[in-house]
Write a protein that holds these residues in place. Structure first.
Motif, PDB file in Angstrom:
ATOM      1  N   LEU A 200      81.615  42.503  80.876  1.00 58.47           N
ATOM      2  CA  LEU A 200      82.606  43.524  81.217  1.00 58.47           C
ATOM      3  C   LEU A 200      83.092  43.392  82.653  1.00 58.47           C
ATOM      4  CD1 LEU A 200      80.747  46.496  79.529  1.00 58.47           C
ATOM      5  CD2 LEU A 200      82.928  45.526  78.760  1.00 58.47           C
ATOM      6  N   VAL A 201      82.245  42.912  83.535  1.00 54.86           N
ATOM      7  CA  VAL A 201      82.604  42.808  84.952  1.00 54.86           C
ATOM      8  C   VAL A 201      82.781  41.369  85.415  1.00 54.86           C
ATOM      9  CG1 VAL A 201      81.548  44.999  85.566  1.00 54.86           C
ATOM     10  CG2 VAL A 201      80.156  42.937  85.605  1.00 54.86           C
TER      11      VAL A 201
ATOM     12  N   GLU B  24      85.627  46.737  74.830  1.00 58.05           N
ATOM     13  CA  GLU B  24      86.400  47.404  75.882  1.00 58.05           C
ATOM     14  C   GLU B  24      87.264  48.518  75.301  1.00 58.05           C
ATOM     15  OE1 GLU B  24      88.350  44.001  77.517  1.00 58.05           O
ATOM     16  OE2 GLU B  24      86.930  43.833  79.199  1.00 58.05           O
ATOM     17  N   ALA B  25      87.847  48.283  74.129  1.00 56.63           N
ATOM     18  CA  ALA B  25      88.646  49.318  73.474  1.00 56.63           C
ATOM     19  C   ALA B  25      87.773  50.513  73.093  1.00 56.63           C
ATOM     20  CB  ALA B  25      89.334  48.740  72.230  1.00 56.63           C
ATOM     21  N   LEU B  26      86.556  50.260  72.637  1.00 56.00           N
ATOM     22  CA  LEU B  26      85.626  51.337  72.317  1.00 56.00           C
ATOM     23  C   LEU B  26      85.322  52.174  73.555  1.00 56.00           C
ATOM     24  CD1 LEU B  26      83.549  52.785  70.473  1.00 56.00           C
ATOM     25  CD2 LEU B  26      81.907  50.988  71.117  1.00 56.00           C
TER      26      LEU B  26
ATOM     27  N   VAL C 224      80.487  56.632  75.650  1.00 57.88           N
ATOM     28  CA  VAL C 224      79.939  55.276  75.549  1.00 57.88           C
ATOM     29  C   VAL C 224      80.065  54.558  76.881  1.00 57.88           C
ATOM     30  CG1 VAL C 224      80.221  53.021  74.449  1.00 57.88           C
ATOM     31  CG2 VAL C 224      80.354  55.108  73.073  1.00 57.88           C
ATOM     32  N   ALA C 225      81.233  54.687  77.517  1.00 57.53           N
ATOM     33  CA  ALA C 225      81.437  54.048  78.814  1.00 57.53           C
ATOM     34  C   ALA C 225      80.413  54.541  79.827  1.00 57.53           C
ATOM     35  CB  ALA C 225      82.855  54.318  79.309  1.00 57.53           C
TER      36      ALA C 225
ATOM     37  N   ILE D 291      73.721  49.587  82.898  1.00 57.24           N
ATOM     38  CA  ILE D 291      73.885  48.578  83.942  1.00 57.24           C
ATOM     39  C   ILE D 291      73.156  49.014  85.211  1.00 57.24           C
ATOM     40  CG2 ILE D 291      75.566  47.456  85.459  1.00 57.24           C
ATOM     41  CD1 ILE D 291      77.542  47.499  83.119  1.00 57.24           C
ATOM     42  N   GLY D 292      73.266  50.315  85.543  1.00 53.56           N
ATOM     43  CA  GLY D 292      72.592  50.822  86.735  1.00 53.56           C
ATOM     44  C   GLY D 292      71.085  50.739  86.620  1.00 53.56           C
TER      45      GLY D 292
END
Length: 242
Positions: A91-92, A118-120, A127-128, A135-136
């Motif tokens: 994603l990054v 990404e669309a989700l 979810v985001a 990730i954190g």
């Protein structure tokens, strides 16, 4: 492996941490976008040279993420459990991956294309948010691992690892403070995770056993006899204890 029925796909997806709050209608849409793939024990899921075009949701089994040094020495970064997401760094950083992923057990993985994922995330802020949290949390674990490798001896690193594992997945024994811990890791795998040699790892484990802190119970299974002593050996006052 037979293709799971739609209801089975939804059942599995509900157990993925980042998707657990979605309703069945949304999960049905997600299920249509994922491919369910089975990997055998020790099978490579992706390599450090593969394109970052997919995100992986672990349904069952465990997956090891690792890097290789220039000399070919393996450095284990993390062990993923059922319900975890991995490969999300796509994603990054959409460039080629920088780590390897290998199934530690027979594992079943839901694979989702990066564009669909990404669309989700755009359509489901919850979810985001959970992906950001994941990730954190992985960043915190990595920071602690780097700190331990830089400043702690092998005994301290082993105690911290076992204490973390016992806290997350230890099984209390008959109302006592003792905890059964099924690691199912070889000594070499533990050594790779802790940045040491297999011989040193085995010697350190044996000292813990001789001191009555642990007892070995079959392959990959330990009984933590003295959680308090393990905590003391972990020196948590300098390890971000919370």
């Amino acid at each position: 492996m037979p293709t799971p029925a739609p209801s089975e796909k939804i059942w599995y997806l509900k157990r993925i941490k980042i998707l657990s709050d979605l309703d069945d209608t949304t999960l049905q849409a997600v299920a249509a976008k994922v491919a369910h793939t089975q990997f055998r024990r020790r099978e490579t899921i992706f390599t450090a040279w593969d394109p970052s075009d997919r995100v992986y949701l672990l349904k069952s089994g465990r997956v090891k993420l690792y890097m290789l040094s220039d000399e070919g020495r393996e450095i284990t970064l993390a062990i993923m459990e059922p319900g975890d997401i991995f490969g999300e760094t796509a994603l990054v950083n959409p460039a080629a991956r920088q780590v390897f992923a290998e199934a530690l057990d027979d594992a079943t993985v839901a694979v989702m294309g990066l564009a669909d994922f990404e669309a989700l995330m755009r359509g489901e802020p919850g979810v985001a948010f959970k992906v950001t949290q994941a990730i954190g949390q992985q960043l915190i674990r990595t920071q602690r691992q780097v700190e331990s490798l830089a400043f702690a001896d092998v005994s301290t690193r082993l105690a911290r690892f076992l204490l973390d594992q016992a806290t997350e997945r230890g099984e209390p024994q008959n109302g006592s403070r003792q905890l059964r811990l099924s690691l199912a890791l070889t000594h070499q795998e533990m050594a790779n995770l802790l940045g040491t040699t297999r011989e040193t790892l085995t010697s350190t484990l044996n000292r813990f056993v001789d001191a009555g802190v642990l007892r070995a119970e079959g392959r990959g299974t330990l009984l933590v006899l003295q959680p308090g002593e393990l905590r003391s050996r972990a020196h948590l006052d300098s390890y971000g204890d919370d």
